[in-house]
Design a protein around this motif. Structure first.
Motif, mmCIF file in Angstrom:
data_model
loop_
_atom_site.group_PDB
_atom_site.id
_atom_site.type_symbol
_atom_site.label_atom_id
_atom_site.label_comp_id
_atom_site.label_asym_id
_atom_site.label_seq_id
_atom_site.Cartn_x
_atom_site.Cartn_y
_atom_site.Cartn_z
ATOM 1 N N GLY A 236 0.337 6.818 -11.157
ATOM 2 C CA GLY A 236 -0.989 6.290 -11.473
ATOM 3 C C GLY A 236 -1.982 6.510 -10.355
ATOM 4 O O GLY A 236 -2.794 5.625 -10.047
ATOM 5 N N TYR A 237 -1.961 7.679 -9.743
ATOM 6 C CA TYR A 237 -2.807 7.954 -8.577
ATOM 7 C C TYR A 237 -4.284 7.988 -8.961
ATOM 8 O O TYR A 237 -4.682 8.611 -9.942
ATOM 9 C CB TYR A 237 -2.409 9.301 -7.955
ATOM 10 N N LEU A 238 -5.101 7.285 -8.176
ATOM 11 C CA LEU A 238 -6.554 7.315 -8.350
ATOM 12 C C LEU A 238 -7.189 6.987 -7.007
ATOM 13 O O LEU A 238 -7.086 5.862 -6.521
ATOM 14 C CB LEU A 238 -7.013 6.312 -9.421
ATOM 15 N N ASP A 239 -7.847 7.982 -6.409
ATOM 16 C CA ASP A 239 -8.406 7.778 -5.072
ATOM 17 C C ASP A 239 -9.768 7.087 -5.138
ATOM 18 O O ASP A 239 -10.275 6.746 -6.216
ATOM 19 C CB ASP A 239 -8.491 9.106 -4.323
ATOM 20 N N VAL A 240 -10.368 6.888 -3.954
ATOM 21 C CA VAL A 240 -11.645 6.170 -3.874
ATOM 22 C C VAL A 240 -12.729 6.876 -4.674
ATOM 23 O O VAL A 240 -13.516 6.237 -5.387
ATOM 24 C CB VAL A 240 -12.074 6.010 -2.399
ATOM 25 N N THR A 241 -12.776 8.194 -4.580
ATOM 26 C CA THR A 241 -13.796 8.956 -5.309
ATOM 27 C C THR A 241 -13.683 8.715 -6.807
ATOM 28 O O THR A 241 -14.689 8.489 -7.492
ATOM 29 C CB THR A 241 -13.657 10.467 -5.011
ATOM 30 N N GLY A 242 -12.455 8.735 -7.324
ATOM 31 C CA GLY A 242 -12.244 8.483 -8.750
ATOM 32 C C GLY A 242 -12.614 7.072 -9.134
ATOM 33 O O GLY A 242 -13.224 6.842 -10.182
ATOM 34 N N CYS A 243 -12.266 6.103 -8.272
ATOM 35 C CA CYS A 243 -12.598 4.698 -8.560
ATOM 36 C C CYS A 243 -14.112 4.499 -8.638
ATOM 37 O O CYS A 243 -14.624 3.866 -9.573
ATOM 38 C CB CYS A 243 -12.017 3.789 -7.479
ATOM 39 N N VAL A 244 -14.842 5.038 -7.667
ATOM 40 C CA VAL A 244 -16.290 4.861 -7.629
ATOM 41 C C VAL A 244 -16.942 5.574 -8.814
ATOM 42 O O VAL A 244 -17.872 5.048 -9.452
ATOM 43 C CB VAL A 244 -16.860 5.394 -6.293
ATOM 44 N N ALA A 245 -16.447 6.765 -9.161
ATOM 45 C CA ALA A 245 -17.017 7.510 -10.285
ATOM 46 C C ALA A 245 -16.838 6.757 -11.601
ATOM 47 O O ALA A 245 -17.710 6.820 -12.485
ATOM 48 C CB ALA A 245 -16.364 8.887 -10.385
ATOM 49 N N LEU A 246 -15.742 6.022 -11.736
ATOM 50 C CA LEU A 246 -15.448 5.307 -12.978
ATOM 51 C C LEU A 246 -15.889 3.846 -12.940
ATOM 52 O O LEU A 246 -15.759 3.139 -13.935
ATOM 53 C CB LEU A 246 -13.941 5.369 -13.276
ATOM 54 N N GLY A 247 -16.395 3.379 -11.794
ATOM 55 C CA GLY A 247 -16.801 1.982 -11.681
ATOM 56 C C GLY A 247 -15.648 1.027 -11.532
ATOM 57 O O GLY A 247 -15.786 -0.175 -11.789
#
Length: 439
Positions: A236-247
């Motif tokens: 379930g990898y999700l880095d900071v960039t992905g988190c911020v892009a998805l809110g």
């Protein structure tokens, strides 16, 4: 492709190539075409022991690998936001508390903070301290359910039973404080429904002596377990960039290394005066989310202890009688309805008091026209209320930014390219509550 079987073959459709295969022709059909793909569409949920609630996942599979993941929601829809518009401002708490049903006191507090902003009022210090106290108790209870269901979905059944066992201790305290185990409607515009019951501080302090060992037991049971680690690490990898892009916010964002916690960056209820840390991890996976939630339980206990030390005698509702409801907070001995003294006052001593009570309960108080957005840090991330008033006795609009709803967007990013078994770990690490998603 040629075949002697009239029932075996392939044809092109708008959805792609469709194969018809009979008993002995599988190898012939798929083995002869190097471009053919084995594609299977699977519905997981909405009634499934590993979907973390009434959630439906539509998965495209190639073997055991997920090539596409879609989230289908709405099976628990309650229309709470619209219902609140047909109730008085105070009655709104009885609806919003039912959204994220694992964190009801956060729903209530965020809603009431928004209403209080519109009213331009400050609640008494004791009420604010008690709000922090019950919210952090609720955060621990919520995380314990998240960890318990995480264990259940991964097959660690003792983790599930232990998590719910520890949660019962917290719910016993919340029940004694508010009268209910969930859907409390304890936080009201202007303060609280009632003061803390006598002797509860001692019981909470006793619980604080028990809980650290229970958390350590969780670590002994799961954290060092090789199977548990292998199921969660790099899943379930999700880095900071992905988190911020998805809110995405909450433990998912903090597990990616960003210490974003509204209690620190946009404080409310005096959180800036409490001493606590914001746990983070740098793994950006299900393992990091598990560790962050475990650490947050310990930090919440630190806040609870500080809140207990700060409790001073005083009112728990604003003095303005046009806002305070129940009237003067004089509840009956059973915590239901008004006390006999107040009933005696309004029914036999003061016609004005009876009129005021009748107007306050049936019509409610007016809130100045305007709109606000109030966000707090719920166990799952940023919980925000956009509340609009037209100057009447009911909200004109109430819209909620529920963190579970936003965080579920990350499902595809976490799952696609991984194994179907890892979808379970990814969803569990998001820890969505479908009551908040569908509200």
């Amino acid at each position: 492709m040629t075949t002697t079987d009239p029932y075996a073959g392939s044809r092109e459709t708008t959805e792609g190539r469709v194969y018809t295969v009979t008993g002995g022709d599988w190898d012939l059909t798929f083995g002869s075409d190097p471009l053919a793909e084995e594609r299977l569409v699977v519905n997981m949920g909405p009634q499934h022991p590993s979907t973390h609630g009434v959630l439906r996942l539509v998965l495209d599979l190639e073997g055991e690998t997920v090539t596409k993941a879609r989230v289908v929601i709405g099976y628990l829809h309650t229309g709470i936001e619209k219902n609140v518009e047909y109730r008085t401002w105070t009655q709104g708490t009885t609806f919003v508390t039912r959204m994220d049903y694992l964190a009801p006191l956060f729903n209530e507090t965020a809603y009431c903070l928004a209403v209080e902003k519109l009213l331009g009022i400050e609640v008494p210090e004791r009420a604010t301290t008690i709000r922090v106290l019950v919210m952090e108790l609720n955060r621990i209870a919520s995380h314990l359910v998240g960890l318990a269901t995480f264990g259940m979905e991964m097959g660690a059944l003792t983790g599930m039973t232990n998590g719910f066992r520890e949660r019962e201790l917290v719910l016993d305290l919340l029940e004694e404080i508010t009268g209910l185990r969930m859907n409390h409607a304890y936080v009201r515009p202007g303060g609280l429904a009632q003061d803390l019951p006598e002797g509860i501080e001692a019981k909470i302090r006793e619980w604080l002596t028990i809980m650290p060992e229970r958390v350590a037991g969780f670590h002994r049971l799961l954290t060092g377990q090789p199977i548990w680690q292998r199921r969660l690490r790099d899943v379930g990898y999700l880095d900071v960039t992905g988190c911020v892009a998805l809110g995405v916010t909450g433990p998912i964002l903090r597990s990616a290394g960003l210490p974003w916690d509204l209690r620190k960056v946009e404080p409310y209820c005096g959180y800036e005066t409490y001493d606590f840390e914001v746990p983070t991890a740098d793994t950006a996976d299900a393992w990091g989310r598990y560790l962050v939630r475990m650490a947050e339980v310990n930090e919440s206990m630190k806040i609870i202890e500080q809140a207990l030390d700060r409790l001073r005698p005083g009112p728990v509702m604003v003095e303005d009688k046009k806002i305070a409801w129940p009237a003067q907070l004089s509840l009956g001995a059973d915590g239901m309805g008004n006390s006999l003294d107040h009933v005696k006052h309004i029914m036999g001593q003061s016609m004005e008091a009876l009129i005021h009570h009748f107007k306050l309960v049936t019509e409610g108080f007016r809130v100045p026209a305007g709109q606000v957005y109030q966000a707090i840090e719920s166990p799952r991330g940023e919980l925000g209320f956009h509340v609009v008033s037209d100057g009447g006795t009911r909200p004109f609009r109430v819209h909620v930014r529920d963190p579970s709803f936003v965080n579920l967007q990350a499902t595809a990013a976490m799952s696609e390219g991984g194994m179907i078994a890892d979808v379970i770990a990814a969803i569990a690490s998001i820890d969505p509550v479908m009551g908040g998603v569908d509200r």
